[in-house]
Structures are given as structure tokens and as C-alpha cells.
Design an enzyme around this catalytic site. Sequence first.
Site, PDB file in Angstrom:
ATOM      1  CE  LYS A 165      -3.730   2.355   2.493  1.00  9.21           C
ATOM      2  NZ  LYS A 165      -4.610   2.313   3.677  1.00  9.21           N
ATOM      3  CE  LYS A 213      -3.850   8.272   6.617  1.00  9.12           C
ATOM      4  NZ  LYS A 213      -5.036   7.395   6.483  1.00  9.12           N
ATOM      5  CE  LYS A 220      -6.372   2.167  -0.946  1.00 12.78           C
ATOM      6  NZ  LYS A 220      -7.098   2.235   0.326  1.00 12.78           N
ATOM      7  CE1 TYR A 230     -14.909   3.157  -3.649  1.00 13.59           C
ATOM      8  CE2 TYR A 230     -12.973   3.564  -5.005  1.00 13.59           C
ATOM      9  CZ  TYR A 230     -13.565   3.432  -3.761  1.00 13.59           C
ATOM     10  OH  TYR A 230     -12.790   3.559  -2.631  1.00 13.59           O
TER      11      TYR A 230
END
Length: 428
Positions: free
Chosen positions: A296, A318, A349, A414
Site C-alpha cells: 500500500k 502517512k 494499492k 467502484y
Amino acid sequence: MMAAAATPGCGVSQALTACGSHEGLRRVAPVFGPGVVSVSAPCKLPRKLNVQAVAEPIAKSSPRTIEECEANVVAGNAPAAPPVPAKPSAPEGTPAISPLVMPARPRRNRRSPALRAAFQETTISPANFILPLFVHEGEQNAPIGAMPGCQRLGWRHGLIDEVYKARDVGVNSVVLFPKVPDALKSSTGDEAYNPDGLVPRCIRLLKDKFPDLVIYTDVALDPYSSDGHDGIVREDGLIMNDETVHQLCKQAVAQAQAGADVVSPSDMMDGRVGAIRKALDLAGHQDVSIMAYTAKYASAFYGPFREALDSNPRFGDKKTYQMNPANYREALIETRMDEAEGADILMVKPAMPYLDVIRLLRDNTALPISAYQVSGEYSMIRAAAAAGMLDEKKAVLESLLSIRRAGADVILTYFAIQAAQWLCAERV
């Protein structure tokens, strides 16, 4: 006069229409077969014929058997083959050249839809999709401005309606992301393991309505943290690894107890996969799988998602726990750790900016690979399509196919419902 006979199945109307002249009989002859029509004089039949008189000999005659046809071929009386189609002409001005001498012409395998379908290396179906669902405590759905077409779903009716739509087109896997009220957030994210919290309630509701639905959950503290980080934040801004893992274990067990099929730690804390596996097993949830967010990256493509969950970090970024976008080999370190700690599925990701990383994992593990087509990828395609810059359907299906081609077994997207509808329509 005339003698006419035909095999059953040949259209009488064809004979009647064509028999307006001697030449018409010549056109009928090939229809009924060699020797069936003979002409001894020009056709004098009136336009209106006695249909019964013509039909009677047709009904009494018998078609040649397979054996008779084979005997004709053996005797050298094979039926004439259709003529070879004329070669299409090239446009005027095309140079006259000798064909290139080459041992292989790859285009031969692409020249027709049937050949292209036969040799297609990568396929995609609704079974490859996992639909991300945003849920909130409200009764009504709320549109997400940065993600046109996506909504925060009311956890009762809106959630159920969306899952009905997904299942109707063959998408039977969903992953839940909660929009948690600010009043329930804290620096340690304790709401994450509340057995009556939003996510456990949604799981129980969905399992009651759709027992065979595959439910993935997100294991991370950022939706529940007043700081917006995936872990507990120390006074000096350090993200505390081991203490966060302790909280994540309790969160994963609470989700498993509610009925989750797959828990998905997305936090990127070290050692969390092994700790969660142990916690699940001790709690009697040996059959609950772990989909680890293995690679990620600290990506710029998460912006719309953070708006959807109102989970932007209150300070900083992050980068101390998510991976550096410049790094490739580092993904192998995470892969080996997650696999050794008991992960069942490994994730990359985002997806499209990291197709090379998906392939890297595919080539270095036998575990299933998932990839997340994240909110930024979704919103870019929707915005470009709305501006008329590209064909949305083609762009969506091509992007998903490229993720599959890179090596992903399943894709969080999505576009899951819309893409599944397009794929189903193509197969009709």
C-alpha cells in the site's frame, strides 16, 4: 410441357415465382438439385398455377440418402463447390509489390472476432470484482462530491438496495468502509471494536439478507481516530506500531464475530497479519481469511476516498507507514512477511499506477493477488468521460482488463456494478 419434382423442404413458392419463363426454370433448377427439373419446351405455365398439382409430386418424392450422396461422390459426381470469393480490390494508387517473405505474421491470429476470442489471454467477469461500499449512520444516502455516482449509503435500506443491484449482475463480494460520527472518534480508536458499531451491524444485516454474500472488512484505525491516522499517535507525532496492532486484533475479532468472511488490514503496521491471524484463531475464527494490504503506497490518488470517510490526517502524512511510491523491491519484503504470517490474499494499492508491482507479486507468490482501483483512478475516468475526452465504457473495461493482465485475481473497484452490466450485455 414440363416435368418438375423437388425434394421436401424446398420452397414451392420459389418454384412458382421463378416459373414465369423458360429462364425462370433454369433459375429454379439449382434449388431442387441436379436432374430434378427438366425442360422440353419453353415454359407456357400461366402466372397462377395449381398449387396442389405442383405440391403433390414434391410431397411424394424422397430425398437422397446419405449413402446415395456418398456413392455419387465416390463415383466422381461430387456436387460443385461454391465459387471462391473474389479478392477485394485495393484502393487506387496502392503500390504493386511482391509480398514480404516472413515466417510469422502475428496478425493472422487477430483477423476475426472468433480468432481473437479464441486466443484471448486475459478474461474478466463480475466474479473478479469486489464492490467497495461507504456506509453511514443516516437513513438516507448522501452523494460524495469528489466521486460522482458514489454515495454514503444509509446503513439499512440504502446498503441493502445497493447489494441487490450488485448481485443482480453477478457481483457477490463487497467491502465495507464506515463514515463514523466525530463524537465517536478517539485518539485510540476504541469504536473500531465496538460489537454494536456501524460495521458489525452492517455485517449482521447483510448476512441475514444474503447469507452467501462474501463480506470483506477494512481493519484500520483511521475512520475511528480523532487524528485521522491508521494508528495510535504518540505525543511527538510517532505512529505507535505494536500498540496499534493490539487494537487492530480486537477490531478484526469483532468483525469476524459479526460474520465477516475476510478481514483486510490496510494500516501497514509491521507484524499485524501474524498477530491478527493468531487472535482470530484463538477466538475460534479459523475460517476467516485475511486479505493483507501488502504493498500500500503513500499515494496522491486517495484524496476522494478520504473525503468520503472524512478521514484526512489531522496533521502530517502517512509516509512513515505507507510505502514510498519510488520503491519496487521493497514490495517483496512485505510480500514475504505477509505470506509467512498467514495472509490468504495479498493486495496492491493503488492499481493502475502500480501494475508493475502487481506483476512482481504475481511472479513471486502462489497466493491470490487483489488490487484496488482507488478513488482517484475512479474519479479521473469519470471526469474525463463527463468532459467528452474519452469513452467511459471502453476506458473502464480497458483499465480493469489491464489490472487483471498484470496478475490480479480480484479487483476492488467502484465501477463494479456498471462494469458487470457492460460485461453481461456483451455476452447476451
